[in-house]
Design an enzyme around this catalytic site. Structure first.
Site, PDB file in Angstrom:
ATOM      1  N   SER A 227       0.683  -1.056   0.065  1.00 34.68           N
ATOM      2  CA  SER A 227       0.086   0.067   0.552  1.00 34.68           C
ATOM      3  C   SER A 227       0.878   1.305   0.262  1.00 34.68           C
ATOM      4  O   SER A 227      -0.096   2.026   0.352  1.00 34.68           O
ATOM      5  CB  SER A 227      -0.793   0.485   1.197  1.00 34.68           C
ATOM      6  OG  SER A 227      -0.478  -0.414   2.166  1.00 34.68           O
TER       7      SER A 227
ATOM      8  N   SER B 107      14.690  -6.775   3.889  1.00 33.56           N
ATOM      9  CA  SER B 107      15.180  -6.260   5.709  1.00 33.56           C
ATOM     10  C   SER B 107      15.713  -5.048   5.503  1.00 33.56           C
ATOM     11  O   SER B 107      15.044  -4.192   5.472  1.00 33.56           O
ATOM     12  CB  SER B 107      16.835  -7.231   5.726  1.00 33.56           C
ATOM     13  OG  SER B 107      16.835  -6.985   6.809  1.00 33.56           O
TER      14      SER B 107
ATOM     15  N   TYR C  47      14.488  -2.278  16.205  1.00 34.67           N
ATOM     16  CA  TYR C  47      14.412  -3.009  14.767  1.00 34.67           C
ATOM     17  C   TYR C  47      15.501  -3.725  14.415  1.00 34.67           C
ATOM     18  O   TYR C  47      15.243  -4.600  13.663  1.00 34.67           O
ATOM     19  CB  TYR C  47      13.976  -1.368  14.590  1.00 34.67           C
ATOM     20  CG  TYR C  47      13.725  -1.507  13.031  1.00 34.67           C
ATOM     21  CD1 TYR C  47      12.707  -1.756  11.911  1.00 34.67           C
ATOM     22  CD2 TYR C  47      14.877  -1.018  11.939  1.00 34.67           C
ATOM     23  CE1 TYR C  47      12.979  -1.522  10.959  1.00 34.67           C
ATOM     24  CE2 TYR C  47      14.592  -0.851  10.851  1.00 34.67           C
ATOM     25  CZ  TYR C  47      13.542  -1.258   9.882  1.00 34.67           C
ATOM     26  OH  TYR C  47      13.425  -1.573   8.451  1.00 34.67           O
TER      27      TYR C  47
ATOM     28  N   LYS D 250      15.573  -6.773  12.400  1.00 33.28           N
ATOM     29  CA  LYS D 250      16.099  -7.209  11.039  1.00 33.28           C
ATOM     30  C   LYS D 250      16.795  -7.909  10.736  1.00 33.28           C
ATOM     31  O   LYS D 250      16.965  -8.482   9.999  1.00 33.28           O
ATOM     32  CB  LYS D 250      16.337  -5.849  10.144  1.00 33.28           C
ATOM     33  CG  LYS D 250      15.029  -4.627  10.137  1.00 33.28           C
ATOM     34  CD  LYS D 250      14.337  -5.413   8.989  1.00 33.28           C
ATOM     35  CE  LYS D 250      12.961  -4.676   8.716  1.00 33.28           C
ATOM     36  NZ  LYS D 250      12.206  -5.163   7.800  1.00 33.28           N
TER      37      LYS D 250
HETATM   38  P1  NDP Z   1       6.235   2.444   4.517  1.00 32.65           P
HETATM   39  O1  NDP Z   1       5.496   2.640   5.919  1.00 32.65           O
HETATM   40  O2  NDP Z   1       6.008   3.778   3.119  1.00 32.65           O
HETATM   41  O3  NDP Z   1       5.165   0.607   3.903  1.00 32.65           O
HETATM   42  C1  NDP Z   1       5.431  -0.366   5.049  1.00 32.65           C
HETATM   43  C2  NDP Z   1       4.632  -0.978   4.184  1.00 32.65           C
HETATM   44  O4  NDP Z   1       3.783  -2.260   5.259  1.00 32.65           O
HETATM   45  C3  NDP Z   1       2.767  -0.197   4.300  1.00 32.65           C
HETATM   46  O5  NDP Z   1       2.456  -0.906   3.021  1.00 32.65           O
HETATM   47  C4  NDP Z   1       1.746  -0.745   5.441  1.00 32.65           C
HETATM   48  O6  NDP Z   1       0.616  -1.535   4.756  1.00 32.65           O
HETATM   49  C5  NDP Z   1       3.226  -2.517   5.544  1.00 32.65           C
HETATM   50  N1  NDP Z   1       2.426  -2.769   7.015  1.00 32.65           N
HETATM   51  C6  NDP Z   1       3.001  -2.772   8.077  1.00 32.65           C
HETATM   52  N2  NDP Z   1       2.477  -3.167   9.394  1.00 32.65           N
HETATM   53  C7  NDP Z   1       1.449  -4.029   8.162  1.00 32.65           C
HETATM   54  C8  NDP Z   1       0.648  -5.141   9.107  1.00 32.65           C
HETATM   55  N3  NDP Z   1       1.072  -5.582  10.505  1.00 32.65           N
HETATM   56  N4  NDP Z   1       0.303  -6.221   8.287  1.00 32.65           N
HETATM   57  C9  NDP Z   1       0.157  -5.753   6.947  1.00 32.65           C
HETATM   58  N5  NDP Z   1       1.122  -4.729   6.267  1.00 32.65           N
HETATM   59  C10 NDP Z   1       1.444  -3.783   6.789  1.00 32.65           C
HETATM   60  O7  NDP Z   1       7.680   1.597   4.371  1.00 32.65           O
HETATM   61  P2  NDP Z   1       8.479   1.410   3.631  1.00 32.65           P
HETATM   62  O8  NDP Z   1       8.583   1.162   1.772  1.00 32.65           O
HETATM   63  O9  NDP Z   1       9.915   1.655   4.014  1.00 32.65           O
HETATM   64  O10 NDP Z   1       8.818  -0.345   4.183  1.00 32.65           O
HETATM   65  C11 NDP Z   1       8.740  -1.458   3.650  1.00 32.65           C
HETATM   66  C12 NDP Z   1       9.389  -2.223   3.900  1.00 32.65           C
HETATM   67  O11 NDP Z   1      10.687  -1.275   4.068  1.00 32.65           O
HETATM   68  C13 NDP Z   1       9.499  -2.676   6.099  1.00 32.65           C
HETATM   69  O12 NDP Z   1      10.036  -3.757   5.528  1.00 32.65           O
HETATM   70  C14 NDP Z   1      10.608  -2.086   5.719  1.00 32.65           C
HETATM   71  O13 NDP Z   1      11.445  -1.891   7.322  1.00 32.65           O
HETATM   72  C15 NDP Z   1      12.369  -2.085   5.278  1.00 32.65           C
HETATM   73  N6  NDP Z   1      12.997  -1.183   4.804  1.00 32.65           N
HETATM   74  C16 NDP Z   1      12.600   0.768   5.210  1.00 32.65           C
HETATM   75  C17 NDP Z   1      13.781   1.633   4.719  1.00 32.65           C
HETATM   76  C18 NDP Z   1      13.448   2.538   4.639  1.00 32.65           C
HETATM   77  O14 NDP Z   1      14.204   3.857   5.110  1.00 32.65           O
HETATM   78  N7  NDP Z   1      12.182   3.317   4.149  1.00 32.65           N
HETATM   79  C19 NDP Z   1      15.130   0.957   4.626  1.00 32.65           C
HETATM   80  C20 NDP Z   1      15.501   0.048   5.325  1.00 32.65           C
HETATM   81  C21 NDP Z   1      13.982  -0.889   4.859  1.00 32.65           C
HETATM   82  P3  NDP Z   1      -0.408  -0.711   6.187  1.00 32.65           P
HETATM   83  O15 NDP Z   1      -0.675   0.068   6.718  1.00 32.65           O
HETATM   84  O16 NDP Z   1      -1.614  -0.828   4.582  1.00 32.65           O
HETATM   85  O17 NDP Z   1      -1.229  -1.956   6.666  1.00 32.65           O
END
Ligand code: NDP
Length: 242
Positions: free
Chosen positions: A11, A133, A147, A151
């Site tokens: 999303s 990760s 966190y 990870k």
């Molecule tokens: P966003 O917050 O933009 O996206 C996170 C996504 O995870 C959303 O689509 C959210 O959807 C979903 N989500 C969270 N909790 C749940 C749940 N319980 N069930 C289903 N869906 C869930 O952040 P990112 O795109 O940055 O994050 C994506 C991944 O990348 C994560 O694992 C994050 O740890 C990792 N990451 C991010 C970094 C960054 O700097 N952005 C760096 C390194 C890793 P919804 O709220 O609709 O459920």
């Protein structure tokens, strides 16, 4: 028809960008997240996409959604375990509920998704599981203890799974991004941890990673032939110093 690609956390952020790339390449998609409106808006112009509001910590919900999509599109060939969240804070005073939420989502969510698709992949001797990760899965960062724990868990379980499933021709891959512009920080409740993080980003000239490049990396890794496994990619903005 190309095989089914399942993306959790579609999303926003990385997941949404990954979905756009696979949709443009005509893959049927199952896009999962808890915010229905965001998933609907993202997939409005996709040819073959199902969306489902799933909390990845709920095994039954998660499995039901995957089976429904598989009934329509065939077995899952790629699962991107991307859903996750980063609640920055210091262990001295952070609400333990935030640790629980991160460990449940970032670790249990990945294990749930993996088990839901793994046995079919092993039976078919074909399939890929790609876990999102973080650089915080291999090195530490202040205000990131829980966190980092989650990870490091993703790194550890991914390599274990890779070893276990290599003989069955199932690929387990991992991407470890650095700081990127997504919605990740919007859930942080600690004002001081958030301002420390923003100051760190500013010290890099604000030049963090564009999620598009993470998506392109995921696509490149998957597009390798099944007998080639790019096990792990670390990707960060060049300006990131940590
Ligand atoms: P966003 O917050 O933009 O996206 C996170 C996504 O995870 C959303 O689509 C959210 O959807 C979903 N989500 C969270 N909790 C749940 C749940 N319980 N069930 C289903 N869906 C869930 O952040 P990112 O795109 O940055 O994050 C994506 C991944 O990348 C994560 O694992 C994050 O740890 C990792 N990451 C991010 C970094 C960054 O700097 N952005 C760096 C390194 C890793 P919804 O709220 O609709 O459920």
């Amino acid at each position: 028809m190309k095989p089914l690609v399942v993306i959790t956390g579609a999303s926003s952020g990385f997941g949404a960008e990954i979905a756009k790339l696979f949709a443009a390449d005509n893959y049927p998609l199952l896009l999962l997240g808890r915010r229905q409106a965001k998933l609907a808006a993202l997939s409005a112009n996709f040819e073959n996409a199902m969306i489902d509001t799933v909390d990845v910590t709920n095994y039954h919900q998660f499995e039901t959604a995957v089976r429904k999509a598989e009934a329509k599109y065939g077995k899952t060939d790629l699962l991107v375990n991307n859903a996750g969240l980063m609640l920055l804070g210091n262990v001295q005073n952070q609400d333990p509920q935030e640790w629980q939420t991160m460990l449940n989502t970032n670790v249990m969510g990945v294990l749930n998704g993996t088990q839901i698709v793994l046995n079919d992949m092993r039976d078919r001797e074909h399939g890929t599981i790609l876990n999102m990760s973080s650089l915080a899965g291999k090195k530490t960062f202040v205000n990131h203890a829980a966190y980092v724990a989650s990870k490091f868990g993703v790194h550890g379980l991914s390599e274990t799974l890779r070893e276990e499933n290599a003989p069955k021709n199932v690929r387990v891959m991992l991407v470890a991004p650095g700081a990127a512009e997504t919605e990740l920080l919007t859930h942080v409740t600690s004002k001081s941890a958030l301002s420390d993080y923003e100051a760190w980003k500013a010290s890099m000239g604000g030049l963090t990673l564009d999620p598009k490049h993470v998506a392109a990396t995921v696509k490149f890794m998957y597009d390798m032939p099944q007998n080639v496994n790019i096990r792990e990619v670390d990707i960060a903005a060049t300006a990131q110093d940590a």
